[in-house]
Design an enzyme around this catalytic site. Structure first.
Site, PDB file in Angstrom:
ATOM      1  N   PHE A 110       0.852  -1.193   0.000  1.00 35.52           N
ATOM      2  CA  PHE A 110       0.000   0.000   0.000  1.00 35.52           C
ATOM      3  C   PHE A 110       0.886   1.240   0.000  1.00 35.52           C
ATOM      4  CE2 PHE A 110      -4.192  -1.728   1.999  1.00 35.52           C
ATOM      5  CZ  PHE A 110      -4.232  -2.705   1.028  1.00 35.52           C
ATOM      6  N   GLU A 111       0.617   2.132  -0.918  1.00 33.25           N
ATOM      7  CA  GLU A 111       1.410   3.345  -1.061  1.00 33.25           C
ATOM      8  C   GLU A 111       0.480   4.547  -1.195  1.00 33.25           C
ATOM      9  OE1 GLU A 111       4.069   2.597  -4.329  1.00 33.25           O
ATOM     10  OE2 GLU A 111       5.006   0.889  -3.351  1.00 33.25           O
TER      11      GLU A 111
END
Length: 597
Positions: free
Chosen positions: A383-384
């Protein structure tokens, strides 16, 4: 990780400017100056600085002054905490030079104050007053500059007001003994010390956590390993001498999920759903050196849907793509050879926000479908961007409140329970979401910080017993402060050493010694590096990879950063990506094979 290269580093948000206050009258003659080393004649003794040094010129008086230079997301703050009397008046003053220089006090118990100047080409005095709250006994005074405005200087800082006799540090604790001993943790207890307000726990000579009572459990240990422990008592006057040492050896046992991985593993991302300048690599063509293969990427149908889809790269984009049948057959062949193949969720384009329980449940269902369809071994969370962000009232990583955090934790625990102990769970956060938490966590005590700072910490902590590997992306990163309170930048072994040492040693979150992120086991940690200069910023040549591994696993070939231990069980390396490494004639793979055999 970026489809074209890799994700750019997220810039930390600036802190909110404190309110301005009027200058005060002179303090009473009977008052004392409580600031320690306010003229910086003893260097930075007494001060904690994100960036700064004592210089001999320019100075206002004496032989030294502070000089600090804001850079990137850092405003070059220098601070110290001072013991004060409740319900008392204090005057803070100091002399500064430079553009946008601030002098202030926080934690006053009433209204926190600051004074500032927009421009001071020569020494200018700043002064402000405050009254402590009815129960306030400690106040933090600070000075800082502003982002991108160049160096500033400060000298002759004073805090004048009623003095306090801090007394003496407490006596050293006695009766330190071990309790329950497990494969990765050891319980400790000791006798209470009169006058102590807390205790500091030391493992092998390094402070690893604090406690308010007379017991603690030290986690993040390695099975079948001997450790030594000491405890010191703490009060406002300081820390006592350390207790007598006790030693204990953790029991033998499995080192956690993914124990059938090799002792040292090579992890890589395979561009399975897209092509870029590196070209498409078939699953069957991935060399045997790669122990964990992350399929990049599973992405949501919308940011908040939780509905994850994995689409193979189309022939128009990847002319040499294999059929679904051949792809699945190649996965089975890799698994038969002892390799793990995971679906990686997220990446640059895959923003995932599980804002509702419905999205949480959809996430579990859709990810399970992908795992089942391709017969995968587990899941990688990459997740970014804005996927993880902390609400303003979410200040304790051990007890998260934010829905996107709570729902993600619940979803991953559900998947782990569904697939059992053999389920492989890995995570690939950026430094912004993990190590930056040493300085900043969420919006901060007074608000104004980037709410994403340190936002992976509650997820990692909640799942540390289920986590197979954490491989933080040590690339596309801005400067990050290490446990030596110095900033470290990409480009050499020093950055990887400092960032990895933080994970294996543990660290106080947002500088709070009473809120420590415990260390991970070394078998849970791999170091994330770009495979080549084409893959992302922060690439280092093989010689620097060797230095990194030497320092962390043998404590040899180290540079300027002093590690807090030696971890021969460090799991290995991760890279973005297998495709880019193939493009660069397998330089990264050959460096790994050359080191670990």
């Amino acid at each position: 990780m970026d489809r074209s290269r890799s994700l750019a580093f997220l810039t930390a948000a600036a802190l909110i400017l404190p309110g301005l206050t009027a200058l005060s009258s002179a303090a009473r003659a009977a008052d004392a100056d409580l600031a320690r080393n306010g003229g910086f004649e003893s260097g930075l003794d007494g001060w904690t600085c994100t960036a700064g040094t004592a210089v001999n010129s320019p100075v206002r008086s004496g032989a030294s002054a502070l000089q600090a230079t804001p850079a990137g997301s850092d405003n070059a703050r220098c601070a110290q905490t001072v013991t004060v009397k409740p319900d008392s008046q204090y005057t803070l003053s100091g002399y500064v030079r430079g553009a946008y220089v601030y002098l202030g006090a926080s934690g006053t118990g009433t209204t926190d104050v600051s004074a500032w100047t927009q421009s001071a080409p020569s020494w200018q005095q700043l002064s402000t007053t405050f009254r402590t709250g009815p129960s306030t006994t400690r106040v933090t005074i600070y000075t800082h500059g502003w982002y991108g405005t160049g160096a500033y200087q400060a000298d002759d800082i004073s805090l004048v007001g009623p003095g306090v006799d801090a007394g003496q540090p407490p006596a050293a604790p006695t009766g330190l003994r071990t309790g329950a001993i497990a494969a990765t943790s050891i319980a400790l207890s000791w006798s209470p010390v009169a006058g102590a307000t807390g205790y500091a726990v030391y493992r092998n000579g390094t402070k690893v956590q604090t406690a308010t009572g007379t017991s603690a459990t030290v986690g993040g240990l390695t099975p079948s390993t001997a450790y030594s422990f000491q405890v010191a008592a703490v009060n406002d006057a300081g820390e006592s001498a350390k207790s007598a040492t006790v030693t204990a050896t953790t029991i033998a046992g499995p080192s956690g999920p993914g124990t059938d991985l090799p002792a040292h593993a090579l992890v890589g991302y395979l561009h399975a759903s897209f092509a870029n300048g590196s070209g498409y690599t078939r699953m069957a063509d991935v060399p045997d050196s790669w122990d964990v293969i992350d399929l990049a990427f599973g992405e949501p149908t919308s940011v908040t849907s939780g509905d994850i889809r994995f689409d193979r790269c189309p022939v128009a984009e990847c002319p040499n793509v294999e059929s679904d049948a051949d792809f699945k057959a190649a996965i089975k062949a890799k698994q038969a050879a002892g390799k793990k193949v995971l679906i990686s969720i997220g990446g640059q384009n895959g923003q995932v926000q599980l804002t509702t329980t419905a999205a949480r449940d959809t996430f579990v269902t859709s990810v399970s479908k992908i795992i089942d369809e391709y017969g995968l071994d587990g899941l990688d969370i990459d997740f970014e961007g804005h996927s993880l962000s902390l609400n303003a009232d979410d200040t304790d990583f051990k007890n998260p409140k934010t829905p996107v955090i709570v729902n993600l934790i619940a979803a991953l625990k559900t998947l782990k329970a569904k697939y059992g102990d053999d389920f492989v769970l890995t995570m690939a956060p950026e430094t912004f979401f993990v190590q930056l938490g040493y300085q900043y966590y969420g919006t901060g005590q007074w608000g104004g910080q980037d709410p994403r700072a340190g936002a992976y910490l509650p997820v990692i902590h909640a799942l540390r017993d289920d986590l197979t590997l954490l491989h933080v992306q040590d690339y596309n990163s801005g400067p990050i402060m290490g446990l030596d309170n110095q900033y470290h930048s990409m480009g050499g072994a020093d950055f990887h050493i400092a960032m990895t040492d933080m994970l294996l040693t543990g660290f106080p979150v947002a500088g709070n010694a009473n809120n420590v992120f415990p260390p991970l086991r070394p078998d849970q940690v791999a170091i994330g590096m770009p495979a080549s200069t084409n893959a992302g910023n922060g690439h280092v040549p093989p010689a620097e990879v060797t230095k990194t591994l030497d320092c962390l696993t043998k404590k040899t070939n180290c540079g300027s950063y002093a590690t807090h231990g030696t971890w021969p069980a460090l799991r290995g390396l991760m890279t973005w990506s297998i495709n880019w490494d193939r493009y660069s004639n397998w330089e990264f793979q050959r460096a790994f094979d050359g080191y670990f055999g």
